[in-house]
Design an enzyme around this catalytic site. Sequence first.
Site, PDB file in Angstrom:
ATOM      1  N   ASP A  72      41.710  58.214  41.525  1.00 17.83           N
ATOM      2  CA  ASP A  72      42.986  57.673  41.544  1.00 17.83           C
ATOM      3  C   ASP A  72      43.595  57.441  42.749  1.00 17.83           C
ATOM      4  O   ASP A  72      44.700  57.268  42.816  1.00 17.83           O
ATOM      5  CB  ASP A  72      43.785  58.234  40.402  1.00 17.83           C
ATOM      6  CG  ASP A  72      43.377  58.116  39.214  1.00 17.83           C
ATOM      7  OD1 ASP A  72      43.490  57.135  38.367  1.00 17.83           O
ATOM      8  OD2 ASP A  72      42.668  59.124  38.343  1.00 17.83           O
ATOM      9  N   GLU A  77      51.330  56.490  46.172  1.00 19.31           N
ATOM     10  CA  GLU A  77      52.804  56.694  45.864  1.00 19.31           C
ATOM     11  C   GLU A  77      53.018  58.333  45.236  1.00 19.31           C
ATOM     12  O   GLU A  77      54.052  58.567  45.464  1.00 19.31           O
ATOM     13  CB  GLU A  77      53.638  55.804  45.167  1.00 19.31           C
ATOM     14  CG  GLU A  77      54.938  56.069  44.793  1.00 19.31           C
ATOM     15  CD  GLU A  77      55.518  54.903  44.293  1.00 19.31           C
ATOM     16  OE1 GLU A  77      56.608  54.375  44.630  1.00 19.31           O
ATOM     17  OE2 GLU A  77      55.225  54.553  43.056  1.00 19.31           O
ATOM     18  N   HIS A 175      55.282  56.464  33.817  1.00 19.02           N
ATOM     19  CA  HIS A 175      56.139  56.826  34.819  1.00 19.02           C
ATOM     20  C   HIS A 175      57.411  56.067  34.612  1.00 19.02           C
ATOM     21  O   HIS A 175      57.409  54.922  34.264  1.00 19.02           O
ATOM     22  CB  HIS A 175      55.616  56.554  36.265  1.00 19.02           C
ATOM     23  CG  HIS A 175      54.262  57.619  36.594  1.00 19.02           C
ATOM     24  ND1 HIS A 175      53.280  57.070  37.346  1.00 19.02           N
ATOM     25  CD2 HIS A 175      54.372  58.870  36.722  1.00 19.02           C
ATOM     26  CE1 HIS A 175      52.505  58.017  37.778  1.00 19.02           C
ATOM     27  NE2 HIS A 175      53.045  59.199  37.556  1.00 19.02           N
ATOM     28  N   CYS A 262      52.751  51.841  43.155  1.00 16.98           N
ATOM     29  CA  CYS A 262      51.675  52.929  43.112  1.00 16.98           C
ATOM     30  C   CYS A 262      50.946  52.912  44.523  1.00 16.98           C
ATOM     31  O   CYS A 262      50.521  53.979  44.877  1.00 16.98           O
ATOM     32  CB  CYS A 262      50.932  53.074  42.047  1.00 16.98           C
ATOM     33  SG  CYS A 262      51.348  52.585  40.450  1.00 16.98           S
TER      34      CYS A 262
END
Length: 270
Positions: A72, A77, A175, A262
């Site tokens: 990932d 971010e 998120h 992100c």
Amino acid sequence: MAQHKVLMSFSIQFSHAITRRPADSITRGLRAVDTGNPDLALMQAHHAAYIAALRSTGATVIELPPLDAYPDSVFVEDTALCLPQGAVIMRPGAPSRLGEAAEMAPQLRTLYRDVVAITGAASFIEGGDILVTEGEILVGRSARTNAAGIAELARLVAPWGHEVREVITPPGVLHFKTDCSLLDPGTVLSTTRLSASGCFSGYKVIDVTEGEEAAANTIRFNDLVLMPAGFPRTRDRLDAAGFTVREIGNSECAKIDGGMSCLSLRFTPS
């Protein structure tokens, strides 16, 4: 269409961005719902378009190499919070991502005089839960960010003059910024399920259209609003409000719960 005026603002104007190229291991990336593995070549093409859009504003974009050990890691971010006065290294709530923050720390130390870190064993916090505005830092409690992490962040940024406000991420949403983004210092783009909570009292809110909830995660970067492609009604709302919109393909990142914010750290280093 009227051009939306750019205000001098640390929350929307940046000299730098950091990105990381997607690794071959991206197919093992975390996801809430399995909708199939991302196509690496297509993701790389989308990522290149994203970087080109950032650079088109005159910003310096630092491209870090892929980290195959961290599937990932393209989502940089979550590893840090970058403010004008300094950077805070996060402590991700997903155990497999803890090493990503450690990898980002040396890079930020080359750019900032002041770099601090979330270190509490009980503290977890990811950048995707943090919305920075001119007057406050909103942090959404979520499956990845807990009260201890938010409290530690508040202590770290207080000497820099920033105030943290804890808010709640909607149930089932990864998120806080999955459901919102800052369009200008006083305007937020949001899903109705989030804006209905009242957390944006005092801000102008533009809601995404029903069925286009994934469009809520955009970024305002200098004179551009970068939004994921494929959400024409929300795009039209932003156009009508006077924003300069650039659509970027996000189909592959979306398969592993990623969006526009992100993919970069955005900042003007101290």
